[in-house]
Enzyme design. Structure first.
Site, PDB file in Angstrom:
ATOM      1  N   HIS A 132      42.973  -0.357 -54.508  1.00 12.64           N
ATOM      2  CA  HIS A 132      43.961  -1.389 -54.183  1.00 12.64           C
ATOM      3  C   HIS A 132      44.792  -0.730 -53.139  1.00 12.64           C
ATOM      4  O   HIS A 132      44.549   0.851 -53.087  1.00 12.64           O
ATOM      5  CB  HIS A 132      44.900  -1.733 -55.350  1.00 12.64           C
ATOM      6  CG  HIS A 132      44.390  -2.855 -56.185  1.00 12.64           C
ATOM      7  ND1 HIS A 132      43.529  -2.606 -56.933  1.00 12.64           N
ATOM      8  CD2 HIS A 132      44.773  -4.094 -56.298  1.00 12.64           C
ATOM      9  CE1 HIS A 132      43.180  -3.700 -57.615  1.00 12.64           C
ATOM     10  NE2 HIS A 132      44.111  -4.629 -56.970  1.00 12.64           N
ATOM     11  N   LYS A 136      50.671  -0.116 -54.483  1.00 11.30           N
ATOM     12  CA  LYS A 136      50.563  -0.701 -55.875  1.00 11.30           C
ATOM     13  C   LYS A 136      51.093   0.425 -56.967  1.00 11.30           C
ATOM     14  O   LYS A 136      50.926   1.465 -56.753  1.00 11.30           O
ATOM     15  CB  LYS A 136      48.984  -0.968 -56.118  1.00 11.30           C
ATOM     16  CG  LYS A 136      48.851  -1.522 -57.454  1.00 11.30           C
ATOM     17  CD  LYS A 136      47.714  -2.357 -57.617  1.00 11.30           C
ATOM     18  CE  LYS A 136      47.408  -2.783 -58.934  1.00 11.30           C
ATOM     19  NZ  LYS A 136      48.081  -3.883 -59.352  1.00 11.30           N
TER      20      LYS A 136
END
Ligand code: NAD
Length: 246
Positions: A132, A136
């Site tokens: 990600h 995040k």
């Protein structure tokens, strides 16, 4: 039917994507809330609440939704075990969808992972890899946790069999183990791969999200579905009717 939506986390990346998806589907965000905003009167005036915010914001919203008798869609991830239990208890009187990933492709990945694990059995070592964007805040992703849950159920393994990362003198990999690995960087919206590594071959099931709109559209679909359901806790596989197809 045009839905009146309370959106929690409205200023965030997903909040903005959900506002666009709601408008495109003919719905109305009647309360766009973020840090510090009061849940009342927005919760009383909405048909359904959607939460894509931060782990500690879900429980207060679940309490307000349960008190007002409003259905809830939870997309937020990263809750502690204690928070998860408290949220689950609080949601008992209302219909709620709670999913770590609202994309159709990922929910199909859950389904395929379940089948692959059951067919391949313990001879094929499962490992979950996710990547990600650098912003995040939790790891592993809610989707990776969902995949681990599917693998645990299919292979009859417990939480003790889950291994988060490896470092140093780890020894040989035990047969009964699920490895989980989180990569972070750049602007990656969300990639997930489940490896089944056997002797002489390996199977890799991969999903890559390239646009946040897939989660937003899935959350809107869940909101449209949940308003007609009896009280209970559902996930996206219920919404997509993928639950009992074996
Ligand atoms: P983000 O950081 O861009 O946005 C989060 C927003 O929530 C921010 O505007 C922040 O100010 C707000 N917020 C923080 N605390 C709050 C509080 N107490 N009350 C109200 N608002 C609060 O993050 P994002 O990328 O939009 O992701 C939001 C959440 O959704 C994360 O937990 C992420 O992992 C999750 N997510 C889930 C899915 C899914 O399909 N389930 C997909 C993408 C992201």
């Amino acid at each position: 039917m045009t839905l009146k939506i309370l959106l929690n986390g409205a200023r965030g990346r997903m909040g903005q994507a959900i506002q666009r998806a709601a408008e495109a589907s003919g719905h109305q965000v009647t309360a766009a809330l973020d840090v510090g905003d009061k849940l009342k009167p927005g919760i009383d005036q909405c048909d359904v609440a959607i939460d894509f915010s931060f782990h500690d914001a879900t429980l207060p919203l679940a309490r307000a939704a349960a008190a007002a008798g409003k259905p809830l869609v939870i997309g937020t991830t990263g809750h502690t075990t204690h928070e998860k239990e408290a949220i689950r208890e609080t949601l008992a009187p209302i219909p709620a969808v709670w999913a770590g990933n609202y994309s159709i492709g990922v929910n199909l990945l859950y389904y395929l992972t379940d089948h692959a694990a059951r067919i391949l059995g313990p001879g094929y070592n499962p490992e979950v890899l996710e990547m990600h964007h650098r912003h995040k805040k939790d790891a592993p992703s809610g989707t990776a946790e969902g995949l681990v849950h599917v693998l645990r159920e299919a292979l009859d393994l417990s939480e003790e069999h889950v291994r988060h990362g490896r470092h140093g003198l780890t020894g040989e990999r035990p047969g009964q183990e699920i490895g989980v690995h989180a990569l972070r960087g750049g602007d990656v919206i969300g990639d997930h791969t489940v490896f089944f590594a056997g002797d002489g071959e390996r199977l890799e099931l991969t999903h890559r999200a390239s646009d946040r709109s897939v989660f937003a559209l899935g959350a809107i679909r869940a909101a449209q579905w949940v308003i007609d359901q009896p009280p209970g806790l559902y996930d996206m596989r219920d919404v997509l009717k993928l639950r009992h197809q074996r």
